[in-house]
Design an enzyme around this catalytic site. Structure first.
Site, mmCIF file in Angstrom:
data_model
loop_
_atom_site.group_PDB
_atom_site.id
_atom_site.type_symbol
_atom_site.label_atom_id
_atom_site.label_comp_id
_atom_site.label_asym_id
_atom_site.label_seq_id
_atom_site.Cartn_x
_atom_site.Cartn_y
_atom_site.Cartn_z
ATOM 1 N N ASP A 94 7.922 5.791 8.466
ATOM 2 C CA ASP A 94 7.472 6.631 9.580
ATOM 3 C C ASP A 94 6.307 6.014 10.350
ATOM 4 O OD1 ASP A 94 5.943 6.993 7.299
ATOM 5 O OD2 ASP A 94 5.948 9.180 7.371
ATOM 6 N N SER A 154 3.036 11.864 9.675
ATOM 7 C CA SER A 154 4.405 12.018 9.180
ATOM 8 C C SER A 154 5.151 13.172 9.852
ATOM 9 C CB SER A 154 4.389 12.244 7.664
ATOM 10 O OG SER A 154 3.905 11.092 7.031
ATOM 11 N N HIS A 191 -3.565 5.717 8.541
ATOM 12 C CA HIS A 191 -2.295 5.099 8.918
ATOM 13 C C HIS A 191 -2.573 3.911 9.828
ATOM 14 C CE1 HIS A 191 -0.160 9.226 8.293
ATOM 15 N NE2 HIS A 191 -0.574 8.673 7.175
HETATM 16 ZN ZN LIG Z 1 -0.230 9.544 5.332
#
Ligand SMILES: [Zn+2]
Ligand SMILES: *[C@@H]1O[C@H](CO)[C@@H](O)[C@H](O)[C@H]1NC(C)=O
Ligand SMILES: *[C@@H]1O[C@H](CO)[C@@H](O)[C@H](O)[C@H]1NC(C)=O
Ligand SMILES: *[C@@H]1O[C@H](CO)[C@@H](O)[C@H](O)[C@H]1NC(C)=O
Ligand SMILES: *[C@@H]1O[C@H](CO)[C@@H](O)[C@H](O)[C@H]1NC(C)=O
Length: 520
Positions: free
Chosen positions: A398, A130, A475
């Protein structure tokens, strides 16, 4: 062009003719009536229904006027970790909460006229975090993973490179201020967390939220922690609204906040008091609030500057939130817009649904989807308060996560439940599952996967299954969607790099470094 179409039709005919689990080894399609608790509307059985629906949608596209004026206001919404599968699952959950089959539902921003895709990799990382992604979508430059508001010349945790002004990346919030507009941030995480910090901080480590986090790492290098930058540095000290969690980063470790959380600072500074003293010295009206009642009271007569810190750390998950102390993201968004709208030149506001990401990391699907639905409610509130003609709304994420939506479950099947199908081991599997994370479960003594359909998967703290054991789910590296409404929304179409986003927003609003390319 006729030939390929024939091929497609032929394949479709073969698929239809095959038995449910027949010759086609690739598609074990299931048969049967819709899942219980919902029914497919009778109207859907007619092709006329689908044609009428498509034609109505086409007519709406044709009737949509081009919106080509200048964006006075820009609101950027960020669903942290809001991958495309997260959108599909969240809209289905939203529909099922309304007793519909679910799949046909739209989140508020999914009806925006323009959708694009962005590539989220960072300069030194295939899959973003992020921090580097915030530097891209707020500052306009890709950077190194873990760094905020500095160019890729700055290695992670490098103490001196991050101090050099020419390495600083300036955010669109700063561009707006330079143009005489106002700026603010709203988040469900600590206001010092990576995403919102992209609007105001310059640091080689996202972890340096208070001075306690820097420790001896940068002795003598004058590296300021993120909370200190927000209160005392440009542009954070000019933000008219700062709303979110994270009181502990602003308070000395010798103090306890309003709800009993210990401060973390070792320098003895009380930055909430310092923020107030700074505003007082500038002879501007200001207010600090720490719970929902105070926020609602303040919104009746808004001060020029508003600081709201509603938790010691992150705000509570909406599904567990104490409604007396925790405002919703939609409420925070409304107060921020009402405050910033007083500037006739306009404003830039950043709004983050930050805990979609946290729940995914813990494989907590239900909480993650609920947080995405809360972001949708915040966008809906903003869309009702701001005119399409002068306010640009952009909704994106993001980075992705590794949740997938799989199987051949019937229409209307419980999006939080097991698939209608079973594995080849005869054991059920969930429609939603993860490539990795804490939801990994070892096989039984018999060497089989655990039967998750017998577990309490309705519990909001049920960890959905993961293939690879990891304390924290990772992620994902897939592209994320961008939705836009308002002036120059069509500029947001296509597939492009994440750092292009602030340049596009700057173009629509006529702010920022690319003024030569401004449409005016
Ligand atoms: Zn994260
Ligand atoms: C959905 O159905 C349940 C059970 O019939 C009912 O209690 C609930 O009020 C319904 N919810 C909505 C949003 O219609
Ligand atoms: C605060 O931090 C200082 C310096 O590390 C330490 O000596 C002190 O014990 C801490 N106080 C509390 C209450 O944690
Ligand atoms: C402070 O602001 C008030 C109201 O705007 C004004 O009346 C007053 O003169 C200001 N005081 C100073 C010292 O600038
Ligand atoms: C269907 O409704 C019943 C009763 O409200 C509930 O117990 C069950 O979990 C529901 N099933 C699905 C698939 O939503």
């Amino acid at each position: 062009m006729a030939r390929p179409r024939h091929v497609v039709l032929l394949l479709a005919a073969v698929a239809l003719a095959a038995p449910a689990r027949g010759r086609d080894a690739y598609h074990k399609l299931l048969r049967g009536s819709p899942a219980p608790n919902s029914s497919v509307p009778e109207s859907e059985l007619s092709q006329r229904y689908w044609a009428a629906q498509a034609q109505a949608s086409l007519a709406a596209r044709l009737a949509r006027p081009a919106v080509t004026g200048t964006a006075r206001n820009v609101v950027m919404f960020l669903g942290d970790g809001m991958s495309v599968p997260t959108l599909a699952a969240a809209r289905t959950l939203l529909g099922q909460r309304r007793n519909a089959t679910g799949e046909e539902t739209y989140l508020a921003f999914e009806t925006f006229p323009t959708v694009g895709l962005v590539k989220t990799y960072c300069v030194d990382a295939q899959i973003a975090d992020s921090a580097c992604s915030a530097t891209a979508y707020l500052g306009g430059a890709k950077a190194n993973i873990g760094t905020i508001g500095v160019s890729a010349n700055v290695p992670r945790e490098h103490c001196t490179a991050a101090q050099l002004p020419h390495n600083h990346v300036h955010s669109i919030a700063e561009w707006a201020l330079s143009d005489g507009r106002d700026a603010g941030i709203v988040t469900t995480t600590r206001v010092t967390h990576a995403s919102p910090a992209g609007a105001y901080a310059h640091t080689s480590s996202r972890d340096w939220e208070s001075d306690a986090d820097i420790g001896d790492a940068c002795a003598g290098a004058r590296q300021q922690d993120i909370a200190l930058q927000l209160v005392h540095s440009h542009p954070g000290n000019k933000f008219k609204v700062i709303l979110g969690g994270g009181r502990r980063e602003f308070l000395p470790n010798t103090t306890v906040d309003e709800e009993g959380t210990n401060g973390r600072r070792l320098d003895g500074r009380h930055l909430i008091n310092e923020w107030q003293a700074d505003k007082k010295a500038r002879n501007v009206s200001y207010q600090y609030v720490w719970n929902r009642d105070q926020l609602i009271a303040a919104s009746a007569d808004l001060p020029e500057y508003l600081l709201g810190l509603f938790e010691g750390s992150h705000m509570q998950y909406h599904l567990e939130a104490d409604s007396k102390t925790e405002p919703t993201l939609a409420e925070l968004t409304e107060v921020a817009i009402r405050s910033l709208s007083r500037n006739k030149k306009g404003f830039f506001l950043f709004v983050e649904g930050g805990r979609i990401d946290h729940a995914h990391h813990d494989n907590l699907v239900h909480k993650s989807l609920d947080e995405a639905i809360e972001l949708s409610a915040a966008v809906e509130r903003a869309a009702s308060l701001l005119a399409e003609q002068d306010s640009l709304l952009v909704v994106t994420s993001d980075h992705a996560h590794v949740m997938s939506l799989s199987g051949y479950t019937r229409r209307g099947g419980d999006i939080l439940g097991p698939s209608d199908d079973k594995g080849d081991d005869g054991v059920p599997y969930m429609t939603l599952s993860y490539a990795n994370g804490p939801g990994y479960r070892p096989h039984t003594d018999a060497g089989l996967r655990q039967d998750i359909s017998k577990l309490e998967y309705r519990d909001i703290n049920f960890a959905f299954p993961a293939s690879v054991p990891l304390e924290s789910e990772t992620h994902g590296g897939d592209d994320v969607a961008v939705f836009a409404r308002g002036p120059h929304h069509s500029m947001f179409t296509g597939l492009y790099e994440q750092n292009q986003l602030p340049h596009l927003m700057g173009y629509a609003a006529c702010i920022g470094p690319g003024l030569h390319a401004c449409h005016k």
